[in-house]
Write an enzyme that holds these catalytic residues in place. Structure first.
Site, PDB file in Angstrom:
ATOM      1  N   ASP A  81     123.532  37.760   7.631  1.00 24.38           N
ATOM      2  CA  ASP A  81     124.463  36.638   7.628  1.00 24.38           C
ATOM      3  C   ASP A  81     124.403  35.853   6.322  1.00 24.38           C
ATOM      4  O   ASP A  81     125.409  35.300   5.872  1.00 24.38           O
ATOM      5  CB  ASP A  81     124.174  35.706   8.810  1.00 24.38           C
ATOM      6  CG  ASP A  81     124.751  36.227  10.117  1.00 24.38           C
ATOM      7  OD1 ASP A  81     125.479  37.239  10.079  1.00 24.38           O
ATOM      8  OD2 ASP A  81     124.474  35.624  11.170  1.00 24.38           O
ATOM      9  N   ASN A 155     128.992  27.628   6.575  1.00 21.35           N
ATOM     10  CA  ASN A 155     128.142  27.133   7.662  1.00 21.35           C
ATOM     11  C   ASN A 155     128.094  25.610   7.690  1.00 21.35           C
ATOM     12  O   ASN A 155     128.542  24.990   8.653  1.00 21.35           O
ATOM     13  CB  ASN A 155     126.712  27.661   7.520  1.00 21.35           C
ATOM     14  CG  ASN A 155     126.408  28.829   8.416  1.00 21.35           C
ATOM     15  OD1 ASN A 155     127.250  29.252   9.209  1.00 21.35           O
ATOM     16  ND2 ASN A 155     125.202  29.357   8.310  1.00 21.35           N
ATOM     17  N   ALA A 199     122.311  23.361  12.543  1.00 23.58           N
ATOM     18  CA  ALA A 199     122.752  22.324  13.481  1.00 23.58           C
ATOM     19  C   ALA A 199     122.223  22.572  14.884  1.00 23.58           C
ATOM     20  O   ALA A 199     121.922  21.622  15.625  1.00 23.58           O
ATOM     21  CB  ALA A 199     124.275  22.236  13.502  1.00 23.58           C
ATOM     22  N   GLN A 254     122.455  27.662   0.017  1.00 27.76           N
ATOM     23  CA  GLN A 254     122.457  28.631  -1.075  1.00 27.76           C
ATOM     24  C   GLN A 254     122.682  27.992  -2.437  1.00 27.76           C
ATOM     25  O   GLN A 254     122.469  28.621  -3.461  1.00 27.76           O
ATOM     26  CB  GLN A 254     123.512  29.711  -0.813  1.00 27.76           C
ATOM     27  CG  GLN A 254     123.196  30.561   0.414  1.00 27.76           C
ATOM     28  CD  GLN A 254     124.177  31.703   0.613  1.00 27.76           C
ATOM     29  OE1 GLN A 254     125.251  31.724   0.041  1.00 27.76           O
ATOM     30  NE2 GLN A 254     123.797  32.669   1.444  1.00 27.76           N
TER      31      GLN A 254
END
Length: 301
Positions: A81, A155, A199, A254
């Site tokens: 992912d 995300n 989250a 990232q």
């Protein structure tokens, strides 16, 4: 009986780019196998330029990701992912759909196991798939009213402290209307895609990918009354750094920007989206069961 030639095979996608997590063991071999499989389907095959350079792949032409739009019909991503997050951000708005193939653990977005790719990928190439549109967040970091960074997140956008500093103080506004002051380890602003990531560990709810909303989830808040909340998709969240040391804002974990007191992060839903392709009969609930171990009750339960 003669086998059909590659050019006679029904194809929904003709120009296919392969992208790989080049640090993973066996990646060169796996990409070679995928290229051979796609060639048998009559596809024109390209290797993403960075992947090809790191793995010294020279058997196929290469393309840079920024040139995919209009030149590539499908991107096949081999990795986890995290790899998909990085590629998804770069291809957002390009109209190039993505297929995710995982090499080990099942992923939320890379949901085709490498062991099944010989069967499933030809079906997708032939048009047998389910499409899934995902939204992204667009974030702008302001210092003294001037933009110092801009980024997308598939995300989440996370404002948090470093591992050695104390709590941070944040002032949160929604569409310019004051919402609350927050003392905590940080704040997560998440897409529905990101609701199963950081989250979730912060106590936030799981949002179905088709839910139109933005999730705010405080990280270890000083006041337990600061709870996660789902906001409409058409709002803008503004987070001002009121106090704290060594504060950063991360985009999908990232990339990051170091923050100072007085800096503001503005987050809204991006106009750009990505499209993920899944096998027929794909089930988000099956993925959740397997990832979150919801299926561990006895069969007689």
């Amino acid at each position: 009986m003669l086998s059909p030639s590659p050019n006679s095979i029904k194809k929904a996608f003709s120009r296919v780019a392969l992208v790989g997590k080049y640090q993973a063991d066996g990646m060169q071999e796996h990409l070679g196998d995928l290229a051979k499989l796609l060639g048998q389907q009559g596809c024109e095959i390209f290797i993403e330029a960075s992947t090809a350079a790191h793995l010294s792949l020279t058997a196929y032409p290469t393309k840079k990701i920024e040139t995919f739009a209009g030149a590539i019909d499908l991107a096949v991503v081999l990795g986890g992912d995290g790899t998909m997050l990085g590629i998804g951000r770069q291809l957002a708005g390009s109209q190039v759909p993505l297929v995710g193939i995982n090499m080990g653990r099942l992923g939320y977005m890379t949901d085709i196991p490498i062991q099944s790719v010989q069967t499933i990928l030809p079906q997708i190439i032939a048009g047998e798939y389910e499409a899934d549109t995902r939204t992204l967040l667009a974030a702008v970091v302001l210092r003294n009213g001037e933009e110092i960074n801009r980024s997308l997140a598939l995300n989440d956008v996370v404002v948090n402290r470093s591992g050695i500093s104390g709590m941070v103080g944040l002032a949160v506004k929604v569409n310019g209307s004051f919402m609350y002051n927050l003392r905590s380890d940080g704040l997560i602003i998440s897409t529905p895609t990101g609701s199963t990531a950081y989250a979730l560990s912060a106590g936030g709810p799981i949002l179905h990918p088709r839910v139109a909303g933005i999730l705010l989830a405080p990280i270890a808040p000083h006041s337990l009354s600061n709870r996660p909340i789902v906001l409409p998709q058409d709002i803008m969240v503004s987070i001002e750094v009121v106090d704290g040391r060594e504060i950063i804002v991360n985009f999908d974990m990232q990339s990051q920007t170091h923050l100072q007191t007085g800096d503001t992060i503005q987050v809204r839903q991006s106009e750009k989206t990505i499209t993920l392709l899944h096998p027929r009969a794909h089930s988000d609930y099956k993925t959740l069961r397997e990832k979150l171990h919801w299926n561990e009750y006895p069969s007689t339960f």
